[in-house]
Scaffold this motif. Structure first.
Motif, PDB file in Angstrom:
ATOM      1  N   TRP A 114       4.735   8.728 -17.682  1.00  0.00           N
ATOM      2  CA  TRP A 114       3.715   9.284 -16.800  1.00  0.00           C
ATOM      3  C   TRP A 114       2.419   9.472 -17.567  1.00  0.00           C
ATOM      4  CZ3 TRP A 114       3.674   9.454 -11.720  1.00  0.00           C
ATOM      5  CH2 TRP A 114       4.876   9.387 -11.047  1.00  0.00           C
ATOM      6  N   THR A 115       1.324   9.004 -16.976  1.00  0.00           N
ATOM      7  CA  THR A 115       0.007   9.065 -17.610  1.00  0.00           C
ATOM      8  C   THR A 115      -1.006   9.594 -16.606  1.00  0.00           C
ATOM      9  OG1 THR A 115       0.560   7.132 -18.941  1.00  0.00           O
ATOM     10  CG2 THR A 115      -1.768   7.712 -18.795  1.00  0.00           C
ATOM     11  N   ARG A 116      -1.853  10.494 -17.054  1.00  0.00           N
ATOM     12  CA  ARG A 116      -2.921  11.036 -16.206  1.00  0.00           C
ATOM     13  C   ARG A 116      -4.084  10.051 -16.195  1.00  0.00           C
ATOM     14  NH1 ARG A 116      -7.393  14.039 -17.831  1.00  0.00           N
ATOM     15  NH2 ARG A 116      -8.373  15.184 -16.164  1.00  0.00           N
ATOM     16  N   VAL A 117      -4.584   9.742 -15.000  1.00  0.00           N
ATOM     17  CA  VAL A 117      -5.778   8.915 -14.853  1.00  0.00           C
ATOM     18  C   VAL A 117      -6.833   9.746 -14.141  1.00  0.00           C
ATOM     19  CG1 VAL A 117      -4.531   6.722 -14.848  1.00  0.00           C
ATOM     20  CG2 VAL A 117      -4.999   7.862 -12.680  1.00  0.00           C
ATOM     21  N   ARG A 118      -8.092   9.471 -14.456  1.00  0.00           N
ATOM     22  CA  ARG A 118      -9.182  10.225 -13.839  1.00  0.00           C
ATOM     23  C   ARG A 118     -10.440   9.385 -13.843  1.00  0.00           C
ATOM     24  NH1 ARG A 118     -13.554  13.380 -14.310  1.00  0.00           N
ATOM     25  NH2 ARG A 118     -13.609  15.330 -13.150  1.00  0.00           N
ATOM     26  N   GLN A 119     -11.196   9.498 -12.756  1.00  0.00           N
ATOM     27  CA  GLN A 119     -12.475   8.801 -12.680  1.00  0.00           C
ATOM     28  C   GLN A 119     -13.345   9.475 -11.632  1.00  0.00           C
ATOM     29  OE1 GLN A 119     -12.141   4.572 -12.892  1.00  0.00           O
ATOM     30  NE2 GLN A 119     -14.036   4.237 -11.764  1.00  0.00           N
ATOM     31  N   GLU A 120     -14.640   9.481 -11.874  1.00  0.00           N
ATOM     32  CA  GLU A 120     -15.589  10.015 -10.903  1.00  0.00           C
ATOM     33  C   GLU A 120     -16.261   8.859 -10.172  1.00  0.00           C
ATOM     34  OE1 GLU A 120     -18.330  12.832 -12.594  1.00  0.00           O
ATOM     35  OE2 GLU A 120     -16.705  14.198 -13.172  1.00  0.00           O
ATOM     36  N   PHE A 121     -16.510   9.072  -8.893  1.00  0.00           N
ATOM     37  CA  PHE A 121     -17.149   8.064  -8.050  1.00  0.00           C
ATOM     38  C   PHE A 121     -18.356   8.700  -7.378  1.00  0.00           C
ATOM     39  CE2 PHE A 121     -12.664   7.048  -8.274  1.00  0.00           C
ATOM     40  CZ  PHE A 121     -12.673   5.695  -8.595  1.00  0.00           C
ATOM     41  N   ALA A 122     -19.542   8.153  -7.612  1.00  0.00           N
ATOM     42  CA  ALA A 122     -20.769   8.639  -6.977  1.00  0.00           C
ATOM     43  C   ALA A 122     -21.014   7.831  -5.710  1.00  0.00           C
ATOM     44  CB  ALA A 122     -21.944   8.503  -7.934  1.00  0.00           C
ATOM     45  N   PHE A 123     -21.204   8.522  -4.596  1.00  0.00           N
ATOM     46  CA  PHE A 123     -21.439   7.855  -3.328  1.00  0.00           C
ATOM     47  C   PHE A 123     -22.931   7.602  -3.130  1.00  0.00           C
ATOM     48  CE2 PHE A 123     -17.562  10.239  -1.416  1.00  0.00           C
ATOM     49  CZ  PHE A 123     -16.700   9.378  -2.085  1.00  0.00           C
ATOM     50  N   PRO A 124     -23.281   6.562  -2.386  1.00  0.00           N
ATOM     51  CA  PRO A 124     -24.693   6.360  -2.058  1.00  0.00           C
ATOM     52  C   PRO A 124     -25.174   7.481  -1.126  1.00  0.00           C
ATOM     53  CG  PRO A 124     -23.326   4.728  -0.930  1.00  0.00           C
ATOM     54  CD  PRO A 124     -22.426   5.509  -1.838  1.00  0.00           C
ATOM     55  N   ALA A 125     -26.441   7.809  -1.229  1.00  0.00           N
ATOM     56  CA  ALA A 125     -27.012   8.866  -0.382  1.00  0.00           C
ATOM     57  C   ALA A 125     -27.021   8.414   1.071  1.00  0.00           C
ATOM     58  CB  ALA A 125     -28.430   9.184  -0.845  1.00  0.00           C
ATOM     59  N   GLY A 126     -26.895   9.377   1.952  1.00  0.00           N
ATOM     60  CA  GLY A 126     -27.049   9.112   3.373  1.00  0.00           C
ATOM     61  C   GLY A 126     -25.816   8.625   4.105  1.00  0.00           C
ATOM     62  N   LEU A 127     -24.637   8.758   3.506  1.00  0.00           N
ATOM     63  CA  LEU A 127     -23.428   8.378   4.239  1.00  0.00           C
ATOM     64  C   LEU A 127     -23.247   9.329   5.419  1.00  0.00           C
ATOM     65  CD1 LEU A 127     -20.915   7.645   1.335  1.00  0.00           C
ATOM     66  CD2 LEU A 127     -21.951   5.988   2.898  1.00  0.00           C
ATOM     67  N   PRO A 128     -22.979   8.805   6.606  1.00  0.00           N
ATOM     68  CA  PRO A 128     -22.844   9.679   7.773  1.00  0.00           C
ATOM     69  C   PRO A 128     -21.543  10.471   7.735  1.00  0.00           C
ATOM     70  CG  PRO A 128     -22.403   7.400   8.369  1.00  0.00           C
ATOM     71  CD  PRO A 128     -22.860   7.386   6.934  1.00  0.00           C
ATOM     72  N   GLY A 129     -21.543  11.618   8.382  1.00  0.00           N
ATOM     73  CA  GLY A 129     -20.370  12.492   8.412  1.00  0.00           C
ATOM     74  C   GLY A 129     -19.162  11.886   9.100  1.00  0.00           C
ATOM     75  N   ASP A 130     -19.386  10.900   9.979  1.00  0.00           N
ATOM     76  CA  ASP A 130     -18.244  10.282  10.651  1.00  0.00           C
ATOM     77  C   ASP A 130     -17.631   9.132   9.848  1.00  0.00           C
ATOM     78  OD1 ASP A 130     -20.327   8.505  11.089  1.00  0.00           O
ATOM     79  OD2 ASP A 130     -19.906   8.219  13.219  1.00  0.00           O
ATOM     80  N   ALA A 131     -18.209   8.807   8.690  1.00  0.00           N
ATOM     81  CA  ALA A 131     -17.563   7.852   7.781  1.00  0.00           C
ATOM     82  C   ALA A 131     -16.341   8.539   7.186  1.00  0.00           C
ATOM     83  CB  ALA A 131     -18.529   7.427   6.678  1.00  0.00           C
ATOM     84  N   TYR A 161       0.831  -1.200   0.000  1.00  0.00           N
ATOM     85  CA  TYR A 161       0.000   0.000   0.000  1.00  0.00           C
ATOM     86  C   TYR A 161       0.867   1.252   0.000  1.00  0.00           C
ATOM     87  CZ  TYR A 161      -3.560  -3.322   1.487  1.00  0.00           C
ATOM     88  OH  TYR A 161      -4.401  -4.393   1.553  1.00  0.00           O
ATOM     89  N   GLY A 162       0.431   2.270  -0.743  1.00  0.00           N
ATOM     90  CA  GLY A 162       1.078   3.579  -0.701  1.00  0.00           C
ATOM     91  C   GLY A 162       0.477   4.396   0.429  1.00  0.00           C
ATOM     92  N   LEU A 163       0.849   5.659   0.493  1.00  0.00           N
ATOM     93  CA  LEU A 163       0.288   6.553   1.501  1.00  0.00           C
ATOM     94  C   LEU A 163      -1.230   6.569   1.400  1.00  0.00           C
ATOM     95  CD1 LEU A 163       2.672   9.615   1.266  1.00  0.00           C
ATOM     96  CD2 LEU A 163       2.508   7.964   3.121  1.00  0.00           C
ATOM     97  N   THR A 164      -1.888   6.686   2.536  1.00  0.00           N
ATOM     98  CA  THR A 164      -3.352   6.701   2.564  1.00  0.00           C
ATOM     99  C   THR A 164      -3.857   8.081   2.952  1.00  0.00           C
ATOM    100  OG1 THR A 164      -3.456   4.368   3.173  1.00  0.00           O
ATOM    101  CG2 THR A 164      -5.405   5.694   3.638  1.00  0.00           C
ATOM    102  N   PHE A 165      -4.736   8.640   2.117  1.00  0.00           N
ATOM    103  CA  PHE A 165      -5.472   9.846   2.476  1.00  0.00           C
ATOM    104  C   PHE A 165      -6.664   9.376   3.286  1.00  0.00           C
ATOM    105  CE2 PHE A 165      -8.976  12.776   1.763  1.00  0.00           C
ATOM    106  CZ  PHE A 165      -8.395  13.977   2.128  1.00  0.00           C
ATOM    107  N   ASP A 166      -6.899   9.945   4.469  1.00  0.00           N
ATOM    108  CA  ASP A 166      -7.971   9.490   5.355  1.00  0.00           C
ATOM    109  C   ASP A 166      -8.548  10.696   6.083  1.00  0.00           C
ATOM    110  OD1 ASP A 166      -9.559   8.400   7.398  1.00  0.00           O
ATOM    111  OD2 ASP A 166      -8.220   6.707   7.683  1.00  0.00           O
ATOM    112  N   LEU A 167      -9.813  10.993   5.814  1.00  0.00           N
ATOM    113  CA  LEU A 167     -10.447  12.173   6.392  1.00  0.00           C
ATOM    114  C   LEU A 167     -11.936  11.904   6.580  1.00  0.00           C
ATOM    115  CD1 LEU A 167      -9.729  15.193   7.080  1.00  0.00           C
ATOM    116  CD2 LEU A 167     -10.572  15.749   4.808  1.00  0.00           C
ATOM    117  N   PRO A 168     -12.523  12.280   7.726  1.00  0.00           N
ATOM    118  CA  PRO A 168     -13.966  12.133   7.892  1.00  0.00           C
ATOM    119  C   PRO A 168     -14.712  12.929   6.809  1.00  0.00           C
ATOM    120  CG  PRO A 168     -12.944  12.653   9.994  1.00  0.00           C
ATOM    121  CD  PRO A 168     -11.892  12.828   8.932  1.00  0.00           C
ATOM    122  N   LEU A 169     -15.813  12.374   6.328  1.00  0.00           N
ATOM    123  CA  LEU A 169     -16.590  13.053   5.282  1.00  0.00           C
ATOM    124  C   LEU A 169     -17.010  14.448   5.711  1.00  0.00           C
ATOM    125  CD1 LEU A 169     -18.901  10.223   3.884  1.00  0.00           C
ATOM    126  CD2 LEU A 169     -16.841  11.185   2.860  1.00  0.00           C
TER     127      LEU A 169
END
Length: 185
Positions: free
Chosen positions: A142-159, A75-83
């Motif tokens: 070096w290649t640019r990658v991009r993708q959008e991710f739609a989250f399900p509704a109602g995810l709590p802020g502490d996720a 695993y590389g570095l992990t970005f981790d932040l409450p929603l």
């Protein structure tokens, strides 16, 4: 005239404030539409992390550092932040963009996007990934990658929103730099 000076200053200040508000209302200032959750080139990470061993100078898209996975690192570095801290608005999803370097075609690495729910059962509220080999058509570049991710509704802020480079089912090395995560609202 001296006793009218405070009134004149007050009127000028009010006119200036109204001009500022009018100027801001005609622009995107203060709307926070499409704010960036993070924009990281890994240059300022050394010294801030307890373990910076996934930072490397072997390859970098910009600056001196990139993060990597390989035979000795899954695993590389992990970005981790409450929603609730990731955006001023409720996140409906994220657009993830990064630059990747795959030295060989054998790489099966992926950029993982997860939203684990808080609590003892550690359920996943969302999981998605960018399979790097699907977007990288030419290796050793070096290649640019991009993708959008739609989250399900109602995810709590502490996720938590977690984003990390994963070696996956291969021993091949992969590099990632200039990660940008934009809020979808």
């Amino acid at each position: 005239m001296a006793n009218k000076l405070p009134q004149i200053i007050g009127r000028l200040a009010a006119a200036g404030l109204l001009s500022f508000v009018a100027a801001c209302s005609g622009s995107d200032a203060g709307h926070w539409v499409g704010d960036y959750v993070t924009d990281n080139d890994f240059e300022a990470m050394r010294g801030w992390l307890p373990d910076a061993s996934s930072l490397t100078r072997d390859h970098a898209h910009s600056g001196q550092f990139a993060t990597y996975v390989g035979p000795e690192r899954e695993y590389g570095l992990t970005f981790d932040l409450p929603l609730r801290d990731a955006s001023v608005h409720t996140l409906k999803g994220v657009a993830v963009e990064a630059w990747v370097y795959l030295p060989t075609p054998e790489s099966a690495a992926s950029l993982e996007v997860q939203v684990p729910l808080a609590g003892p059962d550690s359920r996943m509220g969302f999981a998605g990934s960018i399979k790097l080999a699907d977007q990288v058509k030419e290796t050793a570049k070096w290649t640019r990658v991009r993708q959008e991710f739609a989250f399900p509704a109602g995810l709590p802020g502490d996720a938590h929103l977690r984003i990390f480079l994963w070696r996956n089912a291969t021993q091949a090395t992969a590099y990632l730099d200039d990660l940008r995560v934009k809020a979808l609202e």
